[in-house]
Write a protein that holds these residues in place. Structure first.
Motif, PDB file in Angstrom:
ATOM      1  N   ASN A 174       0.803  -1.223   0.000  1.00  0.00           N
ATOM      2  CA  ASN A 174       0.000   0.000   0.000  1.00  0.00           C
ATOM      3  C   ASN A 174       0.838   1.276   0.000  1.00  0.00           C
ATOM      4  N   ALA A 175       2.145   1.141  -0.253  1.00  0.00           N
ATOM      5  CA  ALA A 175       3.018   2.318  -0.230  1.00  0.00           C
ATOM      6  C   ALA A 175       2.689   3.255  -1.388  1.00  0.00           C
ATOM      7  N   LYS A 176       2.838   4.539  -1.163  1.00  0.00           N
ATOM      8  CA  LYS A 176       2.538   5.543  -2.184  1.00  0.00           C
ATOM      9  C   LYS A 176       3.675   5.618  -3.199  1.00  0.00           C
ATOM     10  N   SER A 177       3.297   5.894  -4.447  1.00  0.00           N
ATOM     11  CA  SER A 177       4.295   6.087  -5.493  1.00  0.00           C
ATOM     12  C   SER A 177       4.931   7.468  -5.339  1.00  0.00           C
ATOM     13  N   GLU A 178       5.981   7.731  -6.137  1.00  0.00           N
ATOM     14  CA  GLU A 178       6.675   9.017  -6.055  1.00  0.00           C
ATOM     15  C   GLU A 178       5.730  10.167  -6.430  1.00  0.00           C
ATOM     16  N   GLU A 179       4.895   9.957  -7.453  1.00  0.00           N
ATOM     17  CA  GLU A 179       3.949  10.988  -7.878  1.00  0.00           C
ATOM     18  C   GLU A 179       2.905  11.249  -6.797  1.00  0.00           C
ATOM     19  N   GLU A 180       2.411  10.169  -6.184  1.00  0.00           N
ATOM     20  CA  GLU A 180       1.424  10.326  -5.105  1.00  0.00           C
ATOM     21  C   GLU A 180       2.032  11.043  -3.905  1.00  0.00           C
ATOM     22  N   LEU A 181       3.300  10.735  -3.608  1.00  0.00           N
ATOM     23  CA  LEU A 181       3.975  11.404  -2.497  1.00  0.00           C
ATOM     24  C   LEU A 181       4.145  12.889  -2.777  1.00  0.00           C
ATOM     25  N   ASN A 182       4.459  13.229  -4.012  1.00  0.00           N
ATOM     26  CA  ASN A 182       4.610  14.630  -4.389  1.00  0.00           C
ATOM     27  C   ASN A 182       3.306  15.392  -4.184  1.00  0.00           C
ATOM     28  N   GLN A 183       2.204  14.806  -4.632  1.00  0.00           N
ATOM     29  CA  GLN A 183       0.894  15.441  -4.477  1.00  0.00           C
ATOM     30  C   GLN A 183       0.523  15.545  -3.004  1.00  0.00           C
ATOM     31  N   ALA A 184       0.733  14.446  -2.268  1.00  0.00           N
ATOM     32  CA  ALA A 184       0.389  14.434  -0.847  1.00  0.00           C
ATOM     33  C   ALA A 184       1.216  15.445  -0.076  1.00  0.00           C
ATOM     34  N   ARG A 185       2.503  15.583  -0.419  1.00  0.00           N
ATOM     35  CA  ARG A 185       3.378  16.521   0.269  1.00  0.00           C
ATOM     36  C   ARG A 185       2.882  17.959   0.077  1.00  0.00           C
ATOM     37  N   GLY A 186       2.461  18.286  -1.135  1.00  0.00           N
ATOM     38  CA  GLY A 186       1.945  19.628  -1.391  1.00  0.00           C
ATOM     39  C   GLY A 186       0.678  19.911  -0.615  1.00  0.00           C
ATOM     40  N   LEU A 187      -0.260  18.943  -0.607  1.00  0.00           N
ATOM     41  CA  LEU A 187      -1.525  19.134   0.112  1.00  0.00           C
ATOM     42  C   LEU A 187      -1.294  19.235   1.612  1.00  0.00           C
ATOM     43  N   VAL A 188      -0.472  18.333   2.156  1.00  0.00           N
ATOM     44  CA  VAL A 188      -0.181  18.349   3.589  1.00  0.00           C
ATOM     45  C   VAL A 188       0.486  19.665   3.978  1.00  0.00           C
ATOM     46  N   GLU A 277      -5.372  14.321  -7.904  1.00  0.00           N
ATOM     47  CA  GLU A 277      -5.598  12.911  -7.585  1.00  0.00           C
ATOM     48  C   GLU A 277      -5.407  12.618  -6.092  1.00  0.00           C
ATOM     49  N   VAL A 278      -5.634  13.608  -5.257  1.00  0.00           N
ATOM     50  CA  VAL A 278      -5.492  13.411  -3.816  1.00  0.00           C
ATOM     51  C   VAL A 278      -6.672  12.579  -3.309  1.00  0.00           C
ATOM     52  N   PRO A 279      -6.419  11.519  -2.532  1.00  0.00           N
ATOM     53  CA  PRO A 279      -7.512  10.706  -2.015  1.00  0.00           C
ATOM     54  C   PRO A 279      -8.476  11.510  -1.147  1.00  0.00           C
ATOM     55  N   VAL A 280      -9.747  11.143  -1.238  1.00  0.00           N
ATOM     56  CA  VAL A 280     -10.768  11.818  -0.429  1.00  0.00           C
ATOM     57  C   VAL A 280     -10.499  11.597   1.057  1.00  0.00           C
ATOM     58  N   ALA A 281      -9.958  10.429   1.393  1.00  0.00           N
ATOM     59  CA  ALA A 281      -9.679  10.099   2.797  1.00  0.00           C
ATOM     60  C   ALA A 281      -8.717  11.110   3.420  1.00  0.00           C
ATOM     61  N   THR A 282      -7.752  11.595   2.629  1.00  0.00           N
ATOM     62  CA  THR A 282      -6.799  12.581   3.146  1.00  0.00           C
ATOM     63  C   THR A 282      -7.503  13.875   3.526  1.00  0.00           C
ATOM     64  N   LEU A 283      -8.452  14.307   2.699  1.00  0.00           N
ATOM     65  CA  LEU A 283      -9.222  15.521   2.999  1.00  0.00           C
ATOM     66  C   LEU A 283     -10.100  15.322   4.224  1.00  0.00           C
ATOM     67  N   VAL A 284     -10.668  14.124   4.361  1.00  0.00           N
ATOM     68  CA  VAL A 284     -11.504  13.816   5.528  1.00  0.00           C
ATOM     69  C   VAL A 284     -10.677  13.876   6.801  1.00  0.00           C
ATOM     70  N   TYR A 285      -9.487  13.264   6.758  1.00  0.00           N
ATOM     71  CA  TYR A 285      -8.607  13.297   7.927  1.00  0.00           C
ATOM     72  C   TYR A 285      -8.156  14.724   8.248  1.00  0.00           C
ATOM     73  N   ALA A 286      -8.009  15.549   7.208  1.00  0.00           N
ATOM     74  CA  ALA A 286      -7.640  16.950   7.443  1.00  0.00           C
ATOM     75  C   ALA A 286      -8.702  17.648   8.284  1.00  0.00           C
ATOM     76  N   VAL A 287      -9.971  17.418   7.956  1.00  0.00           N
ATOM     77  CA  VAL A 287     -11.078  18.025   8.710  1.00  0.00           C
ATOM     78  C   VAL A 287     -11.137  17.455  10.125  1.00  0.00           C
ATOM     79  N   VAL A 288     -10.974  16.126  10.247  1.00  0.00           N
ATOM     80  CA  VAL A 288     -11.054  15.463  11.557  1.00  0.00           C
ATOM     81  C   VAL A 288      -9.977  15.998  12.499  1.00  0.00           C
ATOM     82  N   PHE A 289      -8.726  16.028  12.018  1.00  0.00           N
ATOM     83  CA  PHE A 289      -7.636  16.472  12.885  1.00  0.00           C
ATOM     84  C   PHE A 289      -7.678  17.981  13.114  1.00  0.00           C
TER      85      PHE A 289
END
Length: 420
Positions: A174-188, A277-289
């Motif tokens: 379930n590890a993220k690819s380099e492209e997914e990590l790049n997108q996730a890093r920007g959103l985070v 292509e950011v997962p919806v779950a990441t946005l949900v966790y952003a609101v929760v935290f």
């Protein structure tokens, strides 16, 4: 319970209508809109696509092919840069530059090895875009001439200078690819800033709200009709709803603006700002935290605010709280580069840090569900404990007047709450 909702809606509406909230929200939304439309803003101030930059070139190499190759390289890099071969004297070119007929002039010569070198003259060298293009074109020209002198053809040169390809392959399922990590890093990165500034802003707002009421002696009237505990939670929830209102507006404007400029943002930072292509779950966790982070710091701010009687003492009292939030933010920034570090893993379970650190891990890594659940559970339990203790401190603190800026007053406030 009716009185609770009266205080709740009064807190929410009174803060919603304040000039500071409206101005802050307006400026924030304008900044978000401006940043996501940065390319369009730059083009607007540059006067559109038709504007060209004129630079005169004095070719003193004695070889016309050098100038031709240099011009071709410069045009390939920036088609808005217009080079003009000039036979004017340097003195005349200097006058043209100062009269703003030219952006600058470049003197093209040979070095001791017979390779091209140049000197660029402009009224000001503060703008590096033109000089950067000229430098890059000059470097390409020098490499082309140098390799030709050594008998190396262009195909061999391209092979030599082509970047080495390093493929990064994660073995975990379930590890993220380099492209997914790049997108996730920007959103985070973006959301960490939102959480950081929002928590500081609203925690200070709650503490200030309590101190203002105490300084105006309104608290004495409220206590006679509504219990301090109801007051505390009504204010927490009222300002919490205010924060969600502002947060919702920011997300709405930000999402709409990003969606309309997705190609420009995807090109910026090598995908760093591409949120398509950011997962919806990441946005949900952003609101929760965000919500959990708000409540843990807001509860602390409420009873700290209840210990002061003067508005000017508020910032001094909540300063340690601000340092804690800043510390969590610094740790999160470090974690963006190394989210798997043991230090990041440990701090993600510490309640005062977990709203930022665990969210960082969730966005960047494939964190087991039990770790996320444990972190959220610890946060919820901590919030409940703080709410119970905070309610008692608040109950006694609202009756304390006089100069107060010491944490020793917490004990005094607890004693006063028992005596009521």
């Amino acid at each position: 319970m009716n009185k609770f909702w009266i205080i709740f809606w009064h807190t929410y509406m009174s803060k919603l209508k304040t000039k500071s909230f409206l101005i802050t929200t307006g400026i924030t939304l304008l900044l978000i809109f401006g940043l996501t439309n940065l390319q369009n803003v730059i083009e607007f101030f540059n006067g559109g696509d038709e504007e060209t930059t004129k630079v005169a070139v004095m070719n003193q190499t004695g070889d016309e092919n050098v100038y031709t190759l240099f011009e071709q390289n410069a045009s390939a890099i920036d088609d808005k840069l217009q080079l003009k071969k000039s036979k004017e004297t340097e003195e005349q070119l200097k006058k043209d530059v100062l009269a703003e007929d030219l952006k600058g002039y470049l003197i093209l010569t040979n070095d001791e090895d017979g390779l091209p070198q140049a000197a660029y003259h402009a009224s000001s060298i503060a703008n590096s875009s033109v000089s950067g293009t000229l430098e890059q074109a000059l470097q390409q020209t020098k490499v082309a001439i140098g390799t030709a002198n050594l008998g190396i053809n262009s195909e061999q040169l391209n092979q030599l200078f082509s970047p080495a390809e390093l493929k990064k392959i994660a073995l975990e399922e379930n590890a993220k690819s380099e492209e997914e990590l790049n997108q996730a890093r920007g959103l985070v990165y973006v959301l960490l800033f939102i959480i950081y500034f929002s928590v500081i802003l609203y925690a200070s707002m709650i503490a200030m709200e309590v101190a203002v009421e105490k300084s105006s002696r309104v608290m004495e009237i409220l206590i006679s009709s509504v219990s301090p505990i109801k007051q505390m939670f009504a204010k927490l929830l009222g300002i919490g709803l205010l924060s969600l209102t502002q947060f919702g507006l920011i997300i709405l404007v930000g999402y709409s603006s990003i969606k309309g400029n997705i190609e420009n943002l995807a090109a910026m930072g090598d995908g760093f700002l591409n949120f398509s292509e950011v997962p919806v779950a990441t946005l949900v966790y952003a609101v929760v935290f965000f919500i959990l982070g708000y409540f843990i710091f807001a509860t602390l701010a409420a009873f700290l605010g209840s210990l002061v009687s003067r508005i000017e003492d508020v910032q001094q009292m909540i300063a340690p709280l601000t340092f804690i939030i800043a510390g969590a933010f610094v740790i999160a920034m470090f974690g963006l580069g190394n989210p798997e570090a043991p230090f990041i893993t440990v701090t993600s379970f510490i309640p005062i840090f977990s709203p930022m650190i665990m969210f960082l891990r969730v966005g960047m890594l494939s964190v087991p569900a039990w770790e996320i659940g444990l972190s959220i559970g610890i946060l919820v339990i901590t919030i409940i404990l703080l709410a119970v203790i905070g309610a008692k401190v608040y109950k006694g603190g609202v009756l304390m007047y006089g100069k107060s800026s010491s944490f020793k007053d917490v004990k005094k406030a607890l004693q006063m709450s028992k005596d009521q």
